[in-house]
Design a protein around this motif. Structure first.
Motif, mmCIF file in Angstrom:
data_model
loop_
_atom_site.group_PDB
_atom_site.id
_atom_site.type_symbol
_atom_site.label_atom_id
_atom_site.label_comp_id
_atom_site.label_asym_id
_atom_site.label_seq_id
_atom_site.Cartn_x
_atom_site.Cartn_y
_atom_site.Cartn_z
ATOM 1 N N MET A 1 0.825 -1.213 0.000
ATOM 2 C CA MET A 1 0.000 0.000 0.000
ATOM 3 C C MET A 1 0.857 1.261 0.000
ATOM 4 O O MET A 1 0.461 2.286 -0.551
ATOM 5 C CB MET A 1 -0.935 0.006 1.213
ATOM 6 N N LEU A 2 2.033 1.194 0.616
ATOM 7 C CA LEU A 2 2.937 2.338 0.672
ATOM 8 C C LEU A 2 3.873 2.420 -0.533
ATOM 9 O O LEU A 2 4.657 3.354 -0.649
ATOM 10 C CB LEU A 2 3.762 2.284 1.961
ATOM 11 N N GLY A 3 3.786 1.438 -1.422
ATOM 12 C CA GLY A 3 4.605 1.457 -2.630
ATOM 13 C C GLY A 3 5.931 0.736 -2.501
ATOM 14 O O GLY A 3 6.802 0.894 -3.357
ATOM 15 N N ASP A 4 6.104 -0.046 -1.448
ATOM 16 C CA ASP A 4 7.340 -0.805 -1.261
ATOM 17 C C ASP A 4 7.111 -2.241 -1.724
ATOM 18 O O ASP A 4 6.480 -3.024 -1.042
ATOM 19 C CB ASP A 4 7.744 -0.785 0.222
ATOM 20 N N TYR A 5 7.622 -2.563 -2.906
ATOM 21 C CA TYR A 5 7.414 -3.878 -3.511
ATOM 22 C C TYR A 5 8.694 -4.707 -3.525
ATOM 23 O O TYR A 5 8.793 -5.681 -4.256
ATOM 24 C CB TYR A 5 6.907 -3.732 -4.948
ATOM 25 N N SER A 6 9.668 -4.320 -2.729
ATOM 26 C CA SER A 6 10.977 -4.968 -2.827
ATOM 27 C C SER A 6 11.169 -6.044 -1.766
ATOM 28 O O SER A 6 10.518 -6.054 -0.730
ATOM 29 C CB SER A 6 12.086 -3.920 -2.700
ATOM 30 N N THR A 7 12.109 -6.939 -2.073
ATOM 31 C CA THR A 7 12.516 -7.955 -1.104
ATOM 32 C C THR A 7 13.574 -7.326 -0.190
ATOM 33 O O THR A 7 13.943 -6.162 -0.364
ATOM 34 C CB THR A 7 13.094 -9.184 -1.814
ATOM 35 N N LYS A 8 14.089 -8.103 0.721
ATOM 36 C CA LYS A 8 15.102 -7.583 1.645
ATOM 37 C C LYS A 8 16.359 -7.110 0.930
ATOM 38 O O LYS A 8 17.027 -6.190 1.371
ATOM 39 C CB LYS A 8 15.461 -8.643 2.689
ATOM 40 N N SER A 9 16.678 -7.739 -0.190
ATOM 41 C CA SER A 9 17.889 -7.338 -0.919
ATOM 42 C C SER A 9 17.595 -6.320 -2.019
ATOM 43 O O SER A 9 18.489 -5.952 -2.764
ATOM 44 C CB SER A 9 18.566 -8.568 -1.526
ATOM 45 N N GLY A 10 16.332 -5.864 -2.122
ATOM 46 C CA GLY A 10 15.990 -4.825 -3.086
ATOM 47 C C GLY A 10 15.455 -5.330 -4.410
ATOM 48 O O GLY A 10 15.195 -4.542 -5.317
ATOM 49 N N LYS A 11 15.265 -6.612 -4.549
ATOM 50 C CA LYS A 11 14.702 -7.158 -5.789
ATOM 51 C C LYS A 11 13.185 -6.952 -5.790
ATOM 52 O O LYS A 11 12.556 -6.890 -4.755
ATOM 53 C CB LYS A 11 15.033 -8.631 -5.899
ATOM 54 N N SER A 12 12.593 -6.861 -6.964
ATOM 55 C CA SER A 12 11.163 -6.613 -7.084
ATOM 56 C C SER A 12 10.361 -7.891 -6.833
ATOM 57 O O SER A 12 10.471 -8.862 -7.583
ATOM 58 C CB SER A 12 10.826 -6.070 -8.468
ATOM 59 N N PHE B 1 -3.877 -7.393 -8.694
ATOM 60 C CA PHE B 1 -3.016 -6.448 -7.993
ATOM 61 C C PHE B 1 -3.248 -5.029 -8.490
ATOM 62 O O PHE B 1 -3.295 -4.081 -7.691
ATOM 63 C CB PHE B 1 -1.543 -6.837 -8.144
ATOM 64 N N GLY B 2 -3.398 -4.858 -9.785
ATOM 65 C CA GLY B 2 -3.669 -3.530 -10.343
ATOM 66 C C GLY B 2 -4.961 -2.938 -9.813
ATOM 67 O O GLY B 2 -5.017 -1.756 -9.443
ATOM 68 N N MET B 3 -5.998 -3.755 -9.736
ATOM 69 C CA MET B 3 -7.280 -3.269 -9.208
ATOM 70 C C MET B 3 -7.154 -2.927 -7.721
ATOM 71 O O MET B 3 -7.711 -1.927 -7.263
ATOM 72 C CB MET B 3 -8.372 -4.297 -9.462
ATOM 73 N N TRP B 4 -6.421 -3.753 -6.953
ATOM 74 C CA TRP B 4 -6.206 -3.467 -5.535
ATOM 75 C C TRP B 4 -5.491 -2.129 -5.369
ATOM 76 O O TRP B 4 -5.852 -1.315 -4.528
ATOM 77 C CB TRP B 4 -5.425 -4.604 -4.879
ATOM 78 N N MET B 5 -4.478 -1.866 -6.177
ATOM 79 C CA MET B 5 -3.728 -0.623 -6.040
ATOM 80 C C MET B 5 -4.570 0.583 -6.459
ATOM 81 O O MET B 5 -4.437 1.663 -5.883
ATOM 82 C CB MET B 5 -2.430 -0.680 -6.850
ATOM 83 N N ILE B 6 -5.449 0.428 -7.428
ATOM 84 C CA ILE B 6 -6.351 1.521 -7.802
ATOM 85 C C ILE B 6 -7.276 1.849 -6.634
ATOM 86 O O ILE B 6 -7.490 3.018 -6.305
ATOM 87 C CB ILE B 6 -7.148 1.167 -9.073
#
Length: 112
Positions: A68-79, A96-101
């Motif tokens: 929800m805050l826009g953080d889609y990364s793993t611990k090492s920074g991978k998407s 996922f797109g509908m959830w984010m909208i």
């Protein structure tokens, strides 16, 4: 709170590990395996990341909050989204797109 619980629960059921699945202990850290480029037979990155980030209801709710805050990364920074999108395809992308909208235009509009 209730929305986070419901969405976290849905993510836990759909993206989390199946019963008796334990790829993290068998396959290791998915970030390190991904860097090496080699997977052990039977190890799938999306299952491993699902186990790491959606393995419990609490972890799933926290990952949902991060999304929800826009953080889609793993611990090492991978998407995390790229791995899940590659594995689950258009169905994941649309949901996922509908959830984010809903989050961006619905919840955040109410708050601000």
């Amino acid at each position: 709170g209730l929305i986070m619980y419901v969405v976290g629960f849905v993510f836990r059921l759909t993206l989390g590990p199946a019963d008796e699945q334990d790829q993290l202990s068998v396959c290791g850290n998915p970030d390190l395996i991904n860097m090496a480029g080699e997977l052990i037979e039977g190890c799938e990155l999306h299952y491993m990341y699902g186990e790491a980030y959606f393995g419990s209801l609490a972890a799933s709710m926290f990952t949902t909050f991060r999304f929800m805050l826009g953080d889609y990364s793993t611990k090492s920074g991978k998407s995390l989204l790229v791995v899940l999108s590659d594995a689950y395809g258009l169905k994941f992308d649309l949901i996922f797109g509908m959830w984010m909208i809903v989050v961006q235009f619905g919840f955040f509009n109410i708050i601000s």
